[in-house]
Design a protein around this motif. Structure first.
Motif, mmCIF file in Angstrom:
data_model
loop_
_atom_site.group_PDB
_atom_site.id
_atom_site.type_symbol
_atom_site.label_atom_id
_atom_site.label_comp_id
_atom_site.label_asym_id
_atom_site.label_seq_id
_atom_site.Cartn_x
_atom_site.Cartn_y
_atom_site.Cartn_z
ATOM 1 N N GLU A 1 72.294 -10.750 53.197
ATOM 2 C CA GLU A 1 73.127 -9.616 53.598
ATOM 3 C C GLU A 1 72.716 -9.072 54.965
ATOM 4 O OE1 GLU A 1 75.138 -7.197 49.984
ATOM 5 O OE2 GLU A 1 72.963 -7.032 50.058
ATOM 6 N N LEU A 2 73.707 -8.535 55.647
ATOM 7 C CA LEU A 2 73.536 -7.944 56.962
ATOM 8 C C LEU A 2 74.048 -6.514 56.889
ATOM 9 C CD1 LEU A 2 72.876 -8.897 59.929
ATOM 10 C CD2 LEU A 2 75.333 -9.318 60.177
ATOM 11 N N ASP B 1 59.840 -3.093 64.506
ATOM 12 C CA ASP B 1 59.090 -3.190 63.246
ATOM 13 C C ASP B 1 58.623 -4.620 63.027
ATOM 14 O OD1 ASP B 1 59.016 -0.611 62.066
ATOM 15 O OD2 ASP B 1 61.117 -0.785 61.503
ATOM 16 N N GLY C 1 63.244 -5.614 67.065
ATOM 17 C CA GLY C 1 61.904 -6.179 66.913
ATOM 18 C C GLY C 1 60.777 -5.158 66.848
ATOM 19 N N GLY D 1 53.428 -1.170 70.859
ATOM 20 C CA GLY D 1 54.455 -0.203 71.258
ATOM 21 C C GLY D 1 53.950 1.211 71.468
ATOM 22 N N GLU D 2 52.646 1.407 71.393
ATOM 23 C CA GLU D 2 52.106 2.771 71.463
ATOM 24 C C GLU D 2 51.767 3.228 72.873
ATOM 25 O OE1 GLU D 2 51.533 4.955 68.992
ATOM 26 O OE2 GLU D 2 51.820 3.718 67.203
ATOM 27 N N ALA E 1 64.959 0.416 72.155
ATOM 28 C CA ALA E 1 64.984 -0.877 71.462
ATOM 29 C C ALA E 1 65.372 -0.746 69.990
ATOM 30 C CB ALA E 1 63.605 -1.544 71.570
ATOM 31 N N SER E 2 65.100 0.395 69.381
ATOM 32 C CA SER E 2 65.252 0.531 67.924
ATOM 33 C C SER E 2 66.698 0.641 67.496
ATOM 34 C CB SER E 2 64.528 1.794 67.440
ATOM 35 O OG SER E 2 63.144 1.644 67.546
ATOM 36 N N ALA F 1 58.844 7.001 55.582
ATOM 37 C CA ALA F 1 58.780 7.922 56.715
ATOM 38 C C ALA F 1 59.829 7.627 57.776
ATOM 39 C CB ALA F 1 57.379 7.866 57.343
ATOM 40 N N THR G 1 65.339 -14.840 58.678
ATOM 41 C CA THR G 1 64.879 -13.511 59.084
ATOM 42 C C THR G 1 65.842 -12.955 60.129
ATOM 43 O OG1 THR G 1 62.583 -14.161 58.745
ATOM 44 C CG2 THR G 1 62.959 -12.192 60.072
ATOM 45 N N VAL G 2 66.318 -11.739 59.868
ATOM 46 C CA VAL G 2 67.177 -11.052 60.842
ATOM 47 C C VAL G 2 66.281 -10.378 61.883
ATOM 48 C CG1 VAL G 2 68.835 -9.174 61.164
ATOM 49 C CG2 VAL G 2 68.955 -10.608 59.115
ATOM 50 N N ARG H 1 63.207 13.348 68.077
ATOM 51 C CA ARG H 1 61.802 13.357 67.644
ATOM 52 C C ARG H 1 61.300 11.950 67.333
ATOM 53 N NH1 ARG H 1 59.356 17.811 65.657
ATOM 54 N NH2 ARG H 1 57.559 16.471 65.997
ATOM 55 N N PHE H 2 62.061 10.953 67.694
ATOM 56 C CA PHE H 2 61.779 9.570 67.306
ATOM 57 C C PHE H 2 60.959 8.870 68.380
ATOM 58 C CE2 PHE H 2 62.740 5.153 66.431
ATOM 59 C CZ PHE H 2 63.137 5.081 65.099
ATOM 60 N N GLY I 1 68.079 -1.273 61.673
ATOM 61 C CA GLY I 1 66.692 -1.722 61.555
ATOM 62 C C GLY I 1 65.816 -0.647 60.918
ATOM 63 N N GLU J 1 55.044 9.616 66.848
ATOM 64 C CA GLU J 1 54.267 10.097 65.726
ATOM 65 C C GLU J 1 54.998 9.699 64.467
ATOM 66 O OE1 GLU J 1 51.124 11.044 64.777
ATOM 67 O OE2 GLU J 1 51.289 12.215 66.613
HETATM 68 C C1 LIG Z 1 55.060 2.747 68.503
HETATM 69 C C2 LIG Z 1 56.128 2.913 67.463
HETATM 70 C C3 LIG Z 1 56.563 4.187 67.123
HETATM 71 C C4 LIG Z 1 57.542 4.365 66.149
HETATM 72 N N1 LIG Z 1 57.930 5.641 65.841
HETATM 73 C C5 LIG Z 1 58.877 5.837 64.889
HETATM 74 C C6 LIG Z 1 59.301 7.155 64.553
HETATM 75 O O1 LIG Z 1 58.899 8.157 65.163
HETATM 76 N N2 LIG Z 1 60.197 7.285 63.535
HETATM 77 C C7 LIG Z 1 60.692 6.212 62.849
HETATM 78 O O2 LIG Z 1 61.485 6.384 61.938
HETATM 79 N N3 LIG Z 1 60.329 4.955 63.175
HETATM 80 C C8 LIG Z 1 59.439 4.751 64.170
HETATM 81 N N4 LIG Z 1 59.058 3.464 64.489
HETATM 82 C C9 LIG Z 1 59.715 2.342 63.784
HETATM 83 C C10 LIG Z 1 61.099 2.061 64.421
HETATM 84 O O3 LIG Z 1 60.910 1.642 65.753
HETATM 85 C C11 LIG Z 1 61.847 1.032 63.626
HETATM 86 O O4 LIG Z 1 62.017 1.430 62.295
HETATM 87 C C12 LIG Z 1 63.209 0.662 64.229
HETATM 88 O O5 LIG Z 1 64.234 1.601 64.029
HETATM 89 C C13 LIG Z 1 63.627 -0.680 63.658
HETATM 90 O O6 LIG Z 1 64.742 -1.175 64.365
HETATM 91 P P1 LIG Z 1 64.673 -2.574 65.110
HETATM 92 O O7 LIG Z 1 66.044 -2.789 65.671
HETATM 93 O O8 LIG Z 1 63.551 -2.635 66.055
HETATM 94 O O9 LIG Z 1 64.429 -3.538 63.863
HETATM 95 P P2 LIG Z 1 63.612 -4.895 63.695
HETATM 96 O O10 LIG Z 1 62.175 -4.679 63.890
HETATM 97 O O11 LIG Z 1 64.272 -5.975 64.476
HETATM 98 O O12 LIG Z 1 63.921 -5.136 62.148
HETATM 99 C C14 LIG Z 1 63.386 -4.304 61.144
HETATM 100 C C15 LIG Z 1 63.672 -4.909 59.778
HETATM 101 O O13 LIG Z 1 65.029 -4.796 59.396
HETATM 102 C C16 LIG Z 1 65.668 -6.059 59.294
HETATM 103 N N5 LIG Z 1 66.957 -5.843 59.938
HETATM 104 C C17 LIG Z 1 67.157 -5.296 61.171
HETATM 105 N N6 LIG Z 1 68.466 -5.106 61.390
HETATM 106 C C18 LIG Z 1 69.116 -5.551 60.280
HETATM 107 C C19 LIG Z 1 70.499 -5.599 59.899
HETATM 108 N N7 LIG Z 1 71.475 -5.139 60.706
HETATM 109 N N8 LIG Z 1 70.805 -6.114 58.697
HETATM 110 C C20 LIG Z 1 69.831 -6.583 57.875
HETATM 111 N N9 LIG Z 1 68.510 -6.538 58.172
HETATM 112 C C21 LIG Z 1 68.162 -6.033 59.355
HETATM 113 C C22 LIG Z 1 64.738 -7.033 59.948
HETATM 114 O O14 LIG Z 1 64.832 -8.315 59.340
HETATM 115 C C23 LIG Z 1 63.391 -6.395 59.695
HETATM 116 O O15 LIG Z 1 62.967 -6.655 58.392
HETATM 117 C C24 LIG Z 1 58.108 3.243 65.489
HETATM 118 C C25 LIG Z 1 57.713 1.954 65.855
HETATM 119 C C26 LIG Z 1 56.733 1.779 66.827
HETATM 120 C C27 LIG Z 1 56.305 0.385 67.199
#
Ligand SMILES: Cc1cc2nc3c(=O)[nH]c(=O)nc-3n(C[C@@H](O)[C@@H](O)[C@H](O)COP(=O)(O)OP(=O)(O)OC[C@H]3O[C@@H](n4cnc5c(N)ncnc54)[C@H](O)[C@@H]3O)c2cc1C
Ligand code: FES
Ligand code: FES
Lengths: 167, 287
Positions: free
Chosen positions: B166-167, B32, B30, A46-47, B106-107, B119, B25-26, B97-98, B111, B194
């Motif tokens: 739990e969700l 993280d 994706g 993702g970078e 996607a985030s 962090a 696994t939820v 700043r994210f 999650g 970052e």
């Molecule tokens: C290149 C890169 C840069 C990033 N930069 C930042 C940044 O600047 N700041 C920052 O804070 N983060 C950063 N992140 C991390 C950030 O992308 C994640 O924390 C994101 O918000 C996770 O959400 P997701 O929907 O992708 O979760 P997923 O990856 O799908 O899930 C994350 C975890 O949570 C669980 N989960 C997800 N949703 C639920 C739910 N509703 N209920 C129960 N469990 C759940 C999953 O099982 C998994 O364990 C970065 C990631 C990457 C790859």
């Protein structure tokens, strides 16, 4: 782990079906199942943005998205941009400004640039700083970015002059 | 990795039933999960539950006088929300700043919280907004939900009070009173993409020079995103002058317990903590 899931989605405007393992990434599916090798696997984390594609009109890193999640969605890849009449405006601008060097990052860079300009459509014109920020998820080891920003700025300018969506 | 079933439910009830028993696994955005499973630091459970089709878990609105954000709402949705720009700009600043545009698209908010990184950038503004998370599970016959204050949600790096099955369905916080000031700072060599070296959020009211209702949250300086209670106590009810600011700088420096890692030394993180609390308090004074 031989389990496969059937998914149906629109790929560059064409209704498409695939059978994919639940942990396969979207990028692996595009490259291995459909031979769409524009999007590249570079960092896989993702970078770098080399794998950028559009899903339901938002860009994502195809290396992080599971292929199964494409089910029911609309995807556009770099291969879907050009038409019979030639390259898309954004692609042509990159060529005209000499922005493309080795080209490895470019399919992702162009998808993100196109998204950036379209998202901003109808709002105040993007500045060079806005363009640089919009592309911060796309790494290029060759161009030094200046010509990339030149290319996108030219599309922005053209769009402003014609008042139309040019990207 | 032996995945036995893949599911993409479209309601909370269906998802909660699938998660029953816990060996699941939820999957949300994706962002993280993919790096963690690809690198092998984490394994998938036998059942995958992709929650992305659950529309009732998306959206930002007002409910019973509180702001309610669905768990699947993306960081981009937060960044583009007019309601949040008016009512909780501190959350929008943190969204800005994210990561990068693609990662924000996607985030999901839930999650970011469920990943429980010290962090995690959404944790800090939500801590100062006094947020609660809503957790749902299947009790055998119907959905049962509980609300947990975000302050008590995190228990360690990658750990929270959430139990298997739990969700996280939504995040809520009170609408902000007049005179409420909140701000967010994040350090890293680039504006985005970052992981925070240190991030900090502060909210308070300022009346006739007196600071009150102070909440301070600091990221990447402790095993969990930290509510800095001692720093808050040092500030509460004081006239916001240089002596008060200096006391806050010293207290915050003592309150954090950062580590040395590839991004920064513990010393530098402590130093930045002092710089940031000063900067935020000066911002409050100027507003
Ligand atoms: C290149 C890169 C840069 C990033 N930069 C930042 C940044 O600047 N700041 C920052 O804070 N983060 C950063 N992140 C991390 C950030 O992308 C994640 O924390 C994101 O918000 C996770 O959400 P997701 O929907 O992708 O979760 P997923 O990856 O799908 O899930 C994350 C975890 O949570 C669980 N989960 C997800 N949703 C639920 C739910 N509703 N209920 C129960 N469990 C759940 C999953 O099982 C998994 O364990 C970065 C990631 C990457 C790859
Ligand atoms: S290969 Fe997907 S972001 Fe680098
Ligand atoms: S043109 Fe070579 S990496 Fe961008």
């Amino acid at each position: 782990m031989s389990m496969e899931v059937e998914i149906n989605f629109s790929l560059n405007g064409i209704a498409t079906q695939a059978h994919v393992p639940p942990t396969m990434t979207t990028l692996a599916m595009l490259r291995e199942k459909f031979d769409l090798t524009g999007g590249k696997l570079a960092c896989g984390e993702g970078e770098c943005g080399a794998c950028t594609v559009l899903i339901d009109d938002r860009t994502i890193n195809a290396c992080l998205m599971f292929a199964v999640d494409c089910d029911g969605r609309e995807m556009q890849t770099i291969e879907g941009l050009a038409s019979a009449s030639g390259l898309a405006v954004m692609q042509q601008a990159f060529v005209d400004h000499g922005a493309i060097q080795c080209g490895y990052c470019m399919p992702g860079m162009i998808m993100q640039a196109k998204y950036l300009v379209e998202q901003n459509s109808g709002q105040q014109a993007l500045t060079r700083d806005d363009i640089a920020r919009g592309l911060e998820g796309n790494v290029c080891r060759c161009s030094g970015y200046t010509k990339v920003v030149d290319a996108v700025a030219a599309v922005v300018l053209e769009e402003n002059q014609t008042g139309e969506r040019a990207s | 990795m032996n995945i036995e079933s893949y599911n993409a439910p479209d309601s909370i009830a269906e998802a909660a039933q699938l998660l029953q028993g816990g060996n699941a696994t939820v999957v949300a955005g994706g962002t993280d999960l993919t790096p963690q499973t690809e690198s092998g630091v984490r394994q998938f459970a036998a059942t995958l539950v992709n929650i992305q089709r659950i529309d009732e878990m998306r959206g930002i609105g007002v409910m019973n006088g509180r702001i309610r954000i669905g768990g699947l709402t993306t960081v981009t949705d937060i960044l583009e929300s007019k309601l949040l720009a008016d009512e909780a700009p501190v959350l929008v600043d943190a969204a800005d700043r994210f990561a990068s545009s693609q990662i924000r698209n996607a985030s999901s908010l839930a999650g970011n919280l469920c990943n429980a990184s010290p962090a995690g950038d959404m944790c800090i503004p939500l801590l100062v907004l006094d947020a609660e998370v809503e957790l749902a599970c299947w009790d055998g016959e119907s959905i049962s939900t509980r609300k947990v204050s975000l302050e008590r949600f995190f228990t360690g790096p990658g750990k929270s009070v959430m139990v298997a099955g739990e969700l996280m369905t939504a995040i809520e916080f009170p609408r902000c009173a007049n005179r409420f000031v909140a701000a967010f700072l994040k350090s890293g060599p680039r504006p985005a993409l970052e992981i925070s070296t240190v991030s900090m959020g502060l909210s308070c009211s300022l009346t006739d020079g007196v600071i009150s209702n102070v909440r301070v949250a600091i990221g990447a300086v402790a095993p969990t995103p930290l509510r800095a209670k001692r720093t808050e106590a040092a500030l509460e009810g004081k006239v916001l002058n240089e002596a008060t600011i200096q006391l806050a700088v010293e207290t915050a420096g003592e309150e954090v317990s950062p580590i040395d890692d590839v991004r920064a030394s513990a010393w530098y993180r402590k130093h930045l903590t002092g710089v940031y609390i000063r900067r935020l308090l000066n911002h409050v004074n100027g507003s």
